[in-house]
Design a protein around this motif. Sequence first.
Motif, PDB file in Angstrom:
ATOM      1  N   ASN A  39       4.132  11.189   0.562  1.00 48.46           N
ATOM      2  CA  ASN A  39       3.912   9.722   1.230  1.00 48.46           C
ATOM      3  C   ASN A  39       4.512   8.011   0.251  1.00 48.46           C
ATOM      4  O   ASN A  39       5.337   8.321  -0.244  1.00 48.46           O
ATOM      5  CB  ASN A  39       2.205   9.961   0.112  1.00 48.46           C
ATOM      6  CG  ASN A  39       1.212   9.164   1.242  1.00 48.46           C
ATOM      7  OD1 ASN A  39       2.276   8.700   2.698  1.00 48.46           O
ATOM      8  ND2 ASN A  39       0.668   8.161   0.853  1.00 48.46           N
ATOM      9  N   ASP A  40       4.157   7.687   0.948  1.00 49.34           N
ATOM     10  CA  ASP A  40       4.486   5.827   1.219  1.00 49.34           C
ATOM     11  C   ASP A  40       4.273   5.775   2.355  1.00 49.34           C
ATOM     12  O   ASP A  40       2.938   6.134   2.790  1.00 49.34           O
ATOM     13  CB  ASP A  40       6.377   5.853   1.699  1.00 49.34           C
ATOM     14  CG  ASP A  40       6.646   6.481   3.397  1.00 49.34           C
ATOM     15  OD1 ASP A  40       6.054   5.638   4.006  1.00 49.34           O
ATOM     16  OD2 ASP A  40       7.175   7.571   3.376  1.00 49.34           O
ATOM     17  N   ASP A  41       3.577   4.055   1.903  1.00 52.17           N
ATOM     18  CA  ASP A  41       3.225   2.970   3.078  1.00 52.17           C
ATOM     19  C   ASP A  41       3.625   2.768   4.229  1.00 52.17           C
ATOM     20  O   ASP A  41       3.352   2.461   4.972  1.00 52.17           O
ATOM     21  CB  ASP A  41       2.603   2.278   2.582  1.00 52.17           C
ATOM     22  CG  ASP A  41       1.955   2.748   1.185  1.00 52.17           C
ATOM     23  OD1 ASP A  41       0.769   3.565   1.298  1.00 52.17           O
ATOM     24  OD2 ASP A  41       1.562   1.641   0.471  1.00 52.17           O
ATOM     25  N   TYR A  42       5.018   3.565   4.837  1.00 49.90           N
ATOM     26  CA  TYR A  42       5.096   3.292   6.022  1.00 49.90           C
ATOM     27  C   TYR A  42       5.979   3.651   6.983  1.00 49.90           C
ATOM     28  O   TYR A  42       5.596   3.858   8.161  1.00 49.90           O
ATOM     29  CB  TYR A  42       6.567   1.944   5.228  1.00 49.90           C
ATOM     30  CG  TYR A  42       6.290   0.785   4.163  1.00 49.90           C
ATOM     31  CD1 TYR A  42       5.666  -0.212   4.708  1.00 49.90           C
ATOM     32  CD2 TYR A  42       6.745   1.546   3.206  1.00 49.90           C
ATOM     33  CE1 TYR A  42       5.174  -0.990   4.311  1.00 49.90           C
ATOM     34  CE2 TYR A  42       6.562   0.280   2.235  1.00 49.90           C
ATOM     35  CZ  TYR A  42       5.455  -0.735   2.219  1.00 49.90           C
ATOM     36  OH  TYR A  42       5.351  -1.712   1.327  1.00 49.90           O
ATOM     37  N   THR A  43       5.759   4.652   6.994  1.00 48.62           N
ATOM     38  CA  THR A  43       6.549   6.179   7.572  1.00 48.62           C
ATOM     39  C   THR A  43       5.118   6.470   8.396  1.00 48.62           C
ATOM     40  O   THR A  43       3.429   7.093   8.061  1.00 48.62           O
ATOM     41  CB  THR A  43       6.884   7.241   7.167  1.00 48.62           C
ATOM     42  OG1 THR A  43       7.808   7.255   6.102  1.00 48.62           O
ATOM     43  CG2 THR A  43       7.520   8.606   7.218  1.00 48.62           C
ATOM     44  N   GLN A  45       2.645   8.459  10.888  1.00 51.81           N
ATOM     45  CA  GLN A  45       1.801   9.963  10.561  1.00 51.81           C
ATOM     46  C   GLN A  45       2.279  10.902  11.472  1.00 51.81           C
ATOM     47  O   GLN A  45       3.421  12.259  11.525  1.00 51.81           O
ATOM     48  CB  GLN A  45       0.023   9.909  10.481  1.00 51.81           C
ATOM     49  CG  GLN A  45       0.084   9.333   9.481  1.00 51.81           C
ATOM     50  CD  GLN A  45      -2.004   9.352   9.654  1.00 51.81           C
ATOM     51  OE1 GLN A  45      -2.377   9.836  10.105  1.00 51.81           O
ATOM     52  NE2 GLN A  45      -2.231   9.065   8.154  1.00 51.81           N
ATOM     53  N   HIS A  71      -0.047  12.122   2.886  1.00 51.72           N
ATOM     54  CA  HIS A  71      -1.229  10.906   2.699  1.00 51.72           C
ATOM     55  C   HIS A  71      -2.479  11.026   1.925  1.00 51.72           C
ATOM     56  O   HIS A  71      -2.434   9.840   1.295  1.00 51.72           O
ATOM     57  CB  HIS A  71      -1.374  11.163   4.191  1.00 51.72           C
ATOM     58  CG  HIS A  71      -2.893   9.564   4.204  1.00 51.72           C
ATOM     59  ND1 HIS A  71      -1.575   8.725   4.744  1.00 51.72           N
ATOM     60  CD2 HIS A  71      -3.960   9.784   4.721  1.00 51.72           C
ATOM     61  CE1 HIS A  71      -2.797   7.326   4.844  1.00 51.72           C
ATOM     62  NE2 HIS A  71      -3.872   7.969   4.546  1.00 51.72           N
ATOM     63  N   ASN A  72      -3.141  11.706   1.307  1.00 51.54           N
ATOM     64  CA  ASN A  72      -3.822  11.346   0.673  1.00 51.54           C
ATOM     65  C   ASN A  72      -3.631  11.722  -1.056  1.00 51.54           C
ATOM     66  O   ASN A  72      -4.522  11.486  -1.964  1.00 51.54           O
ATOM     67  CB  ASN A  72      -5.477  12.844   0.902  1.00 51.54           C
ATOM     68  CG  ASN A  72      -5.940  12.894   2.285  1.00 51.54           C
ATOM     69  OD1 ASN A  72      -6.057  11.983   2.212  1.00 51.54           O
ATOM     70  ND2 ASN A  72      -6.468  13.080   2.942  1.00 51.54           N
ATOM     71  N   GLY A  74      -0.346  11.971  -1.991  1.00 49.25           N
ATOM     72  CA  GLY A  74       1.186  11.242  -2.778  1.00 49.25           C
ATOM     73  C   GLY A  74       2.320  12.839  -2.609  1.00 49.25           C
ATOM     74  O   GLY A  74       3.094  12.232  -2.096  1.00 49.25           O
ATOM     75  N   HIS A 102      12.321   5.088   8.368  1.00 49.51           N
ATOM     76  CA  HIS A 102      11.631   5.541   8.146  1.00 49.51           C
ATOM     77  C   HIS A 102      11.847   5.489   6.459  1.00 49.51           C
ATOM     78  O   HIS A 102      13.010   6.430   6.139  1.00 49.51           O
ATOM     79  CB  HIS A 102      10.885   6.868   8.440  1.00 49.51           C
ATOM     80  CG  HIS A 102      10.753   6.185   9.470  1.00 49.51           C
ATOM     81  ND1 HIS A 102       9.556   4.909  10.040  1.00 49.51           N
ATOM     82  CD2 HIS A 102      10.783   7.176  10.828  1.00 49.51           C
ATOM     83  CE1 HIS A 102       8.891   5.045  11.679  1.00 49.51           C
ATOM     84  NE2 HIS A 102       9.996   6.611  11.950  1.00 49.51           N
TER      85      HIS A 102
END
Length: 111
Positions: A39-43, A45, A71-72, A74, A102
Amino acid sequence: MSDDGDQDDDGRGGSGVSTITRTSPRTKRPSLYKVLLLNDDYTPQEFVVWLLEAVFHKGHDEAHQIMMHVHNTGVGICGVYTYEVAETKVAQVLELARRNEHPLQCTMERE
């Protein structure tokens, strides 16, 4: 030469019966590797869902479930493959993420 019946056709003597031992080769199953998405905060969904459908041939619902798990929690498993296939899948994910700008990361680990 005498023919006393004590020799084989090869002249070594004995009963003329030979034993053949057959060994069947044991093939080892190849090691399997999990392909993992991180997971990352930028790509977006939507990109991850598309990637799971395109690279891992997941249906839309399964791709969405995997994306949400990543997402949930990691990290999530995209699939389990032999080494060469897993390595190729990781390279495809990283290349598609890079081309689309991304930071999505993908790795593999032995099962």
